[in-house]
Scaffold this motif. Sequence first.
Motif, PDB file in Angstrom:
ATOM      1  N   UNK A   1     -12.614  -1.002  -4.403  1.00 27.33           N
ATOM      2  CA  UNK A   1     -12.535   0.600  -5.355  1.00 27.33           C
ATOM      3  C   UNK A   1     -10.572   0.429  -4.818  1.00 27.33           C
ATOM      4  N   UNK A   2     -10.506   0.467  -3.890  1.00 29.01           N
ATOM      5  CA  UNK A   2      -9.564   1.097  -3.308  1.00 29.01           C
ATOM      6  C   UNK A   2      -7.894  -0.713  -3.949  1.00 29.01           C
ATOM      7  N   UNK A   3      -8.502  -1.028  -4.159  1.00 29.84           N
ATOM      8  CA  UNK A   3      -7.212  -2.246  -4.619  1.00 29.84           C
ATOM      9  C   UNK A   3      -7.207  -1.924  -6.204  1.00 29.84           C
ATOM     10  N   UNK A   4      -8.876  -1.436  -6.728  1.00 22.89           N
ATOM     11  CA  UNK A   4      -8.567  -1.350  -8.542  1.00 22.89           C
ATOM     12  C   UNK A   4      -7.580  -0.521  -8.670  1.00 22.89           C
ATOM     13  N   UNK A   5      -7.391   0.785  -7.692  1.00 29.11           N
ATOM     14  CA  UNK A   5      -6.562   1.817  -7.645  1.00 29.11           C
ATOM     15  C   UNK A   5      -5.342   1.596  -7.794  1.00 29.11           C
ATOM     16  N   UNK A   6      -4.861   0.623  -6.509  1.00 27.71           N
ATOM     17  CA  UNK A   6      -3.558   0.508  -6.078  1.00 27.71           C
ATOM     18  C   UNK A   6      -3.248  -0.422  -7.603  1.00 27.71           C
ATOM     19  N   UNK A   7      -4.094  -1.194  -8.021  1.00 25.99           N
ATOM     20  CA  UNK A   7      -3.998  -2.048  -9.196  1.00 25.99           C
ATOM     21  C   UNK A   7      -3.118  -1.150 -10.387  1.00 25.99           C
ATOM     22  N   UNK A   8      -3.920  -0.482 -11.013  1.00 24.75           N
ATOM     23  CA  UNK A   8      -3.489   0.623 -11.504  1.00 24.75           C
ATOM     24  C   UNK A   8      -2.125   0.998 -11.753  1.00 24.75           C
ATOM     25  N   UNK A   9      -1.551   1.384 -10.192  1.00 27.98           N
ATOM     26  CA  UNK A   9       0.126   1.597  -9.500  1.00 27.98           C
ATOM     27  C   UNK A   9       0.462   0.958 -10.212  1.00 27.98           C
ATOM     28  N   UNK A  10       0.137  -0.148  -9.919  1.00 30.74           N
ATOM     29  CA  UNK A  10       1.331  -1.933  -9.571  1.00 30.74           C
ATOM     30  C   UNK A  10       0.754  -2.037 -11.551  1.00 30.74           C
ATOM     31  N   UNK A  11       0.008  -1.966 -11.914  1.00 25.20           N
ATOM     32  CA  UNK A  11       0.837  -1.383 -13.259  1.00 25.20           C
ATOM     33  C   UNK A  11       1.714  -0.858 -14.006  1.00 25.20           C
ATOM     34  N   UNK A  12       1.299   0.484 -13.448  1.00 25.88           N
ATOM     35  CA  UNK A  12       2.620   1.120 -14.155  1.00 25.88           C
ATOM     36  C   UNK A  12       3.747   1.232 -13.287  1.00 25.88           C
ATOM     37  N   UNK A  13       3.936   0.234 -12.406  1.00 29.96           N
ATOM     38  CA  UNK A  13       5.140   0.123 -11.987  1.00 29.96           C
ATOM     39  C   UNK A  13       5.418   0.481 -10.625  1.00 29.96           C
ATOM     40  N   UNK A  14       5.003   1.691 -10.195  1.00 26.38           N
ATOM     41  CA  UNK A  14       4.627   2.399  -8.825  1.00 26.38           C
ATOM     42  C   UNK A  14       5.131   1.617  -7.616  1.00 26.38           C
ATOM     43  N   UNK A  15       4.232   0.305  -7.463  1.00 25.30           N
ATOM     44  CA  UNK A  15       3.627  -0.452  -6.295  1.00 25.30           C
ATOM     45  C   UNK A  15       4.142  -2.001  -6.617  1.00 25.30           C
ATOM     46  N   UNK A  16       4.896  -2.456  -5.900  1.00 27.15           N
ATOM     47  CA  UNK A  16       5.167  -4.222  -6.315  1.00 27.15           C
ATOM     48  C   UNK A  16       4.808  -4.597  -5.015  1.00 27.15           C
ATOM     49  N   UNK A  17       3.754  -5.590  -5.255  1.00 23.93           N
ATOM     50  CA  UNK A  17       3.184  -6.225  -4.379  1.00 23.93           C
ATOM     51  C   UNK A  17       3.883  -7.035  -3.981  1.00 23.93           C
TER      52      UNK A  17
END
Lengths: 627, 249
Positions: A138-154
């Motif tokens: 659940x939380x991984x998916x939320x972070x993935x949404x921000x990854x898609x939006x460019x805020x999070x770089x894994x």
Amino acid sequence: MAKQRVVVVGGGLGGLWATLRLAEAGHSVDLFSMFQVKRSHSCCAQGGINAVLDIKGQHDSIEQHITDTIKGGDYLGDQPPIKTMCQDAPGLVHTYDRMGVTFSRTPEGIMDQRLFGGVKNRRTCFAGATTGAQLLYGIDEQVRAHEGGGRVRKLEFWEFLSLVLDDQGVCRGVAALNVRNMKVETFRADVVLLATGGAGLIWGRSTMSTNCTGAAAARAYQQGAKFANGEFAQFHPTAMKGHDKLRLMSEACRGEGGRIWVPRKAGDTRLGRDIPENERFYFLEEWYPAYGNTSPRDVASRAIVRVTRHMGLGVRGQDIVYLDLTHKSREFLEARLGGILDMYQTFAGVDPYTNPMEVFPSMHYTMGGLWVGFDKDGQTGGMARISPKNHATSVPGLYACGECDFAYHGANRLGANSLLSASFSGRVAGDAAAAYLKNLKSGCDKVPDSVYDAERQRQAEINQALLARTGGENASTLHHQLGELMQQYVFVERDNAGLDKALAGIAELKERGRKISLDDKGNWSNQSLPWARQVQDMIVLGEVMTKCARLRDECRGSHYKAEFELKQPEGKFAGDPEYEAYTEKWKANNERWLKHSIATHTPAGPQVEYWPVDSSVMPPTKPRDYR
Amino acid sequence: MDKVIHFKIKRQDGPNSQPYWEEFKMPYAPQHNVISALLYLREHPVNTRGQRVAPVAWESNCMEEVCGACSMLVNGVPRQACAALVDDLEQPIVLEPLTKFPIIRDLAVDRQKMFDALIRVKAWVPLDGSQDVHEPAPRISPADQALRYVYSRCMTCGCCMEACPQYHDHSDFIGPALFGQVALHNSHPTGGFFKADRLHALMDPGGIAGCGNAQNCFKVCPKDIPLTHAIGELGRQTTVQWLRDLLMK
């Protein structure tokens, strides 16, 4: 000031929550993990997450959750953060529900709740028996949404090696190893959060994933972060035997009605299912009638060790007791516990629906961890919800959350409180880091390159020295030997003579650890190199844990030394003069020992001091009693 | 050595190196699984020719078939190696890396494209922030929960991708795992608000039209996820979406 930069290390529940909060606050986050974050150890949590929803007509209350958590931890947890965690738990699980986590439902379609250990009310939300995996997704998916939006770089497949500290000792970034091309790089950051999990591998085998070495926390410790309550490790009562991993059989088994027993006759050779009811010894139910099979984990594990090793009643004379669900219907078990019963079937090759399972206590959770502070809210007596002091380690600019910190659980963690503390602490630490950034006067852009170059050079040289050495020690062999020492001497029951032996053994391992050489000298995806470094760091942390255990001459929660036990008078309860005398002794002991042990790294080994516990919510007036 | 465990492992030193086979024998012990055996070989990396070699590289973490890290071909079958018990396997046990993903080294492959595809299909329930909104989420019936739970067990391990004949280097097909994730999020009461976004991603080239209906995917899934059911259901949903798009033009 230049755009602020954030580094989060670790992508389990704690790290992902912190990342999400920081991303939502508008920060760009570099999220480091040694593997794809979806594979983090949070996915192994099975039974559930505690939150008072009071849907079962038991008049459950947040006050009761606070009380259970404080008492479960034998009063060693700082109480204001516990209070706030329990208060925020219902909102937190509803947020997970909004994320689409597949919680198990009542017939009315609301989140169902089940019973867990150390409590009397049904307070645990769950998703079958894979709750940790479901929350993580659940939380991984939320972070993935921000990854898609460019805020999070894994930055997955990067291993944290060290902090970059400026000349004032402020954390200004990290050095990390790219585990594919084996290059060390440094990353500038204005704030760093460690969410790197527990350290079960120090015991060799445990219920933990093979990457739970505690190495990251050990590295921060060796650079000055204080490590608290290292002696408190949780031994889960019911794990499968195994020579690679001791696979957990969730406390939910007992919450759903599972019973623990041994044959009354020592060395009974019959199969468990063939032993008649009147020849079974349900020792938890007999010794702790009030809580029975759902006694807290420290209590249950000690009882199991007592019945097997002291009374000689282990199944087939071995370190085994039965965990029995065979009286429950297959349909019920499949819906509530299917995931883990399948696992038992796979790895034991025995059907747990028709045979009692064979289990024994195993290293499971580290209550101790990096020391972190909190900001007390003078009005509510809880923790201020947003403050740069929350979850700050003793190193300025460095935060810690999740199992790698020491907060919330005191001397023993209650079941289903770890998914809660990992999530809650990640959320709080993310907010705290954002508050720290707001107040930060001078950013990492002002730190000269030479500071980063020096740290990168130092780390690269450590790697080169390891690669160059030949004919030395084998890292895996040292790891086994460390595990044997910890299993033998730093387990459910401890004594000072044994702990001295463990310390001597660890000192020797530390020496030999300096001579490790590698079977792989390559510079591409060399797994031997990070493993060798992790083993060295596990030895360092094992020493902290053992030293703290050696110094604490009392029994508290998971830490038990028979020599110093204050025995509860048998058959006597509050009001009885004998019991009152016991309570007085218990209070006197608290004066001496109700303190956090705080370890500081020195070249000669850990230096330990004692810091007060904040007991302002529920002062310790009554000893724990689960009878 | 009396009784042994015999491995034949396909190795490759790096992405651009030539693969080669190497065999190992280790002492038998009951209850070994493939990963516990690889851990033994990490400590004793001696091949059958008596040479001490670099230990085999692989990925693993949980050791109980929930994290999805240790996917590889075990005797030709894509599965979680930690749950592959030596006592159940024919010897020599042949280990190979998954073939549908770029090789990193030996048994370790790069599965990043699966995670990238999760972004492409927007596999999440959009939130207006993670703060407490002081209202519970919508109710979900136990039956709907049970179906969603089946889909939500996907570990992104890649076994279904390996087994799918349409998923390979020269195809843009996003692969079966993604359909389970779209079905999961479309079936959520509020996740369904954004159903069209996910369906449009599946209507793009490489989407649902790429499925050849070989039905291999659900047969190898370690979590028994009914991916073929998801593909069927999403086939209907995309048709409805296509009609809706026509009307909205």
